[in-house]
Enzyme design. Structure first.
Site, PDB file in Angstrom:
ATOM      1  N   THR A  65      16.747  80.561   1.970  1.00  0.00           N
ATOM      2  CA  THR A  65      16.625  79.461   0.994  1.00  0.00           C
ATOM      3  C   THR A  65      17.688  78.409   1.291  1.00  0.00           C
ATOM      4  O   THR A  65      18.862  78.736   1.461  1.00  0.00           O
ATOM      5  CB  THR A  65      16.781  80.017  -0.447  1.00  0.00           C
ATOM      6  OG1 THR A  65      15.816  81.049  -0.608  1.00  0.00           O
ATOM      7  CG2 THR A  65      16.574  78.930  -1.486  1.00  0.00           C
ATOM      8  N   ASN A 101      39.450  71.584  19.448  1.00  0.00           N
ATOM      9  CA  ASN A 101      40.014  71.646  18.098  1.00  0.00           C
ATOM     10  C   ASN A 101      41.512  71.937  18.071  1.00  0.00           C
ATOM     11  O   ASN A 101      42.161  71.721  17.063  1.00  0.00           O
ATOM     12  CB  ASN A 101      39.282  72.706  17.259  1.00  0.00           C
ATOM     13  CG  ASN A 101      39.211  74.046  17.948  1.00  0.00           C
ATOM     14  OD1 ASN A 101      38.734  74.157  19.080  1.00  0.00           O
ATOM     15  ND2 ASN A 101      39.712  75.072  17.296  1.00  0.00           N
ATOM     16  N   CYS A 153      40.903  80.384  12.754  1.00  0.00           N
ATOM     17  CA  CYS A 153      40.874  81.851  12.647  1.00  0.00           C
ATOM     18  C   CYS A 153      42.149  82.495  13.159  1.00  0.00           C
ATOM     19  O   CYS A 153      42.402  83.661  12.892  1.00  0.00           O
ATOM     20  CB  CYS A 153      39.661  82.409  13.375  1.00  0.00           C
ATOM     21  SG  CYS A 153      39.142  81.422  14.737  1.00  0.00           S
ATOM     22  N   GLY A 179      29.208  75.530  11.784  1.00  0.00           N
ATOM     23  CA  GLY A 179      29.335  75.370  13.233  1.00  0.00           C
ATOM     24  C   GLY A 179      29.150  76.690  13.969  1.00  0.00           C
ATOM     25  O   GLY A 179      28.558  76.745  15.048  1.00  0.00           O
ATOM     26  N   ALA A 238      30.085  70.322   8.124  1.00  0.00           N
ATOM     27  CA  ALA A 238      30.436  69.319   7.105  1.00  0.00           C
ATOM     28  C   ALA A 238      31.896  69.373   6.658  1.00  0.00           C
ATOM     29  O   ALA A 238      32.487  68.350   6.333  1.00  0.00           O
ATOM     30  CB  ALA A 238      29.522  69.498   5.886  1.00  0.00           C
ATOM     31  N   HIS A 239      32.493  70.581   6.654  1.00  0.00           N
ATOM     32  CA  HIS A 239      33.842  70.677   6.080  1.00  0.00           C
ATOM     33  C   HIS A 239      34.920  70.073   6.979  1.00  0.00           C
ATOM     34  O   HIS A 239      36.090  70.017   6.606  1.00  0.00           O
ATOM     35  CB  HIS A 239      34.181  72.126   5.701  1.00  0.00           C
ATOM     36  CG  HIS A 239      34.428  73.062   6.841  1.00  0.00           C
ATOM     37  ND1 HIS A 239      35.687  73.470   7.200  1.00  0.00           N
ATOM     38  CD2 HIS A 239      33.590  73.674   7.706  1.00  0.00           C
ATOM     39  CE1 HIS A 239      35.603  74.318   8.214  1.00  0.00           C
ATOM     40  NE2 HIS A 239      34.344  74.454   8.544  1.00  0.00           N
TER      41      HIS A 239
HETATM   42  N1  PLP Z   1      33.609  74.772  16.760  1.00  0.00           N
HETATM   43  C1  PLP Z   1      34.764  74.104  16.608  1.00  0.00           C
HETATM   44  C2  PLP Z   1      35.240  73.205  17.696  1.00  0.00           C
HETATM   45  C3  PLP Z   1      35.516  74.239  15.438  1.00  0.00           C
HETATM   46  O1  PLP Z   1      36.665  73.575  15.298  1.00  0.00           O
HETATM   47  C4  PLP Z   1      35.030  75.103  14.413  1.00  0.00           C
HETATM   48  C5  PLP Z   1      35.807  75.312  13.174  1.00  0.00           C
HETATM   49  O2  PLP Z   1      36.948  75.731  13.203  1.00  0.00           O
HETATM   50  C6  PLP Z   1      33.809  75.765  14.615  1.00  0.00           C
HETATM   51  C7  PLP Z   1      33.129  75.576  15.797  1.00  0.00           C
HETATM   52  C8  PLP Z   1      33.226  76.670  13.565  1.00  0.00           C
HETATM   53  O3  PLP Z   1      32.707  75.916  12.501  1.00  0.00           O
HETATM   54  P1  PLP Z   1      32.458  76.574  11.063  1.00  0.00           P
HETATM   55  O4  PLP Z   1      33.788  76.780  10.435  1.00  0.00           O
HETATM   56  O5  PLP Z   1      31.629  75.570  10.326  1.00  0.00           O
HETATM   57  O6  PLP Z   1      31.697  77.848  11.294  1.00  0.00           O
END
Ligand code: PLP
Length: 375
Positions: free
Chosen positions: A238, A152, A328, A71, A201-202
């Site tokens: 790749t 989130n 984070c 993301g 995906a996670h």
């Molecule tokens: N955007 C949102 C709303 C998210 O919740 C997250 C992940 O915490 C991200 C972006 C970042 O995604 P990724 O962990 O795949 O870099």
């Protein structure tokens, strides 16, 4: 003591069926997808059929789907290319976006002739649509609107159709960070007025380190990462074949079971909301908790005391995984930029509980009972 995992908005467990689909590409099928030999062409076919499957589940065209490292990379690609390739000189966003957006916007504003406007937030954390229209209608510059589909930390959901239509009216480019909704919410990109969306995906029981970038077919951008010609010259490097295969499988499973999973997870969230209200004096909730809100997230606000300030650590000692904010910042005492933006009350502590289909009512009971002891 069994671990109780309620941090699914940060990341989810890998589905064994997804791992099974990925396994051949982690072992015997390792050929380079860009090669001319047939052994490599097999992996190329796996990538292209994953792309078709993802496009089908999101009601998009395969040519609009690009795979990235997650993301964060997808959001960075969108914001950078909107400025560099599409000539956007004004970015309208909010203070409650993920740092993958807010920090990129800050970087772009420092290093380019781009200005940023932050749309006002209503007390329940939703964006103020009237203010958004005012910002759009008074913008003399080509504008990018970047507003996330589901937050989130508090789960609030954007009216993506209404924002898309406003952007259309004022000829703005519209990006929605859909990292929390891809695989959790039925998206039909064919019918949604959006130029870019992003996924990871996670967040829906797929592997870490693989993301989605949807670029509407009417938009032409240049690559963010330079190098080889992979992903039709859009994303060098790749391909992570097993990750891409895992993304597609996870999305397929999530889509197949979405209705039942949504109903079940929502019932857990509502149950926890009700139990907390009943058992913890002074408890509150951040965001539009039972309104236009993602069913996976419950952001709880506790009265600040010496004990509640240590709540995440004490939950951890009791094998309960929750967080104070986005992945984070969880565990760190920096506080949450989202909570600060919607409710700057220094006398409250925010804890995010986020659910998956693997959680149970018994787990909710244990967590609520532990919380009553810990605060
Ligand atoms: N955007 C949102 C709303 C998210 O919740 C997250 C992940 O915490 C991200 C972006 C970042 O995604 P990724 O962990 O795949 O870099």
């Amino acid at each position: 003591m069994n671990r109780i995992y309620l941090d699914n908005a940060a990341t989810t467990s890998l589905d064994p069926t997804v791992l099974e689909a990925m396994m051949p590409y982690m072992t015997e099928k390792y050929g380079n997808p860009s090669s001319i030999y047939s052994y490599g062409r097999e992996t190329r076919m796996a990538i292209e059929s994953a792309r078709k499957s993802v496009a089908r589940h999101l009601h998009a065209h395969p040519a609009e789907i690009f795979f990235t490292s997650g993301g964060t990379e997808s959001n960075n690609t969108v914001l950078n290319s909107a400025v560099r390739d599409l000539g956007c000189r004004h970015i309208i966003t909010s203070l409650i976006e993920h740092h993958a957006v807010t920090h990129t916007v800050e970087y772009l504003c420092h290093s380019n002739t781009v200005r940023v406007s932050y749309v006002n937030l209503l007390p329940n954390g939703h964006i103020d649509m009237q203010h958004l229209e005012k910002l759009l209608s008074s913008s003399p510059d080509k504008t990018l609107v970047s507003l996330m589909h589901a937050n989130n930390e508090i789960g609030n959901m954007l009216d993506i159709m209404a924002v898309g239509n406003l952007c259309k009216k004022y000829k703005a480019i519209f990006h929605s960070d859909t990292v929390q909704t891809v695989g959790h919410f039925p998206l039909s990109l064919r019918d949604t007025p959006v130029h870019f969306i992003t996924g990871s995906a996670h967040k829906f029981h797929g592997p870490k380190g693989v993301g989605l970038l949807y670029v509407n077919e009417n938009i032409q951008i240049k690559p963010f990462l330079h190098g080889g010609g992979q992903e039709r010259n859009m994303r060098a490097g790749t391909e992570t074949t097993y990750g891409i295969v895992g993304f597609a499988k996870a999305l397929e499973l999530a889509t197949e079971n979405m209705e039942a999973d949504t109903a079940y997870i929502l019932s857990l969230k509502k149950y926890m909301h009700q139990q907390l209200n009943e058992k913890i004096k002074g408890v509150g909730f951040n965001g539009d908790v039972l309104g236009n809100c993602l069913y996976t997230v419950l952001n709880v606000s506790l009265p600040k005391t010496e004990k509640s300030e240590l709540i995440l650590y004490n939950l951890d000692i009791n094998q309960i995984c929750a967080s104070g904010g986005s992945a984070c910042t969880s565990g760190a005492d920096m506080g949450s930029h989202v909570i600060r933006a919607i409710n700057n009350n220094p006398n409250q502590i925010a804890v995010r509980f986020s659910f998956s289909k693997h959680n149970t009512k018994e787990e909710v009971d244990s967590v609520v009972s532990k919380l009553t002891e810990l605060i």
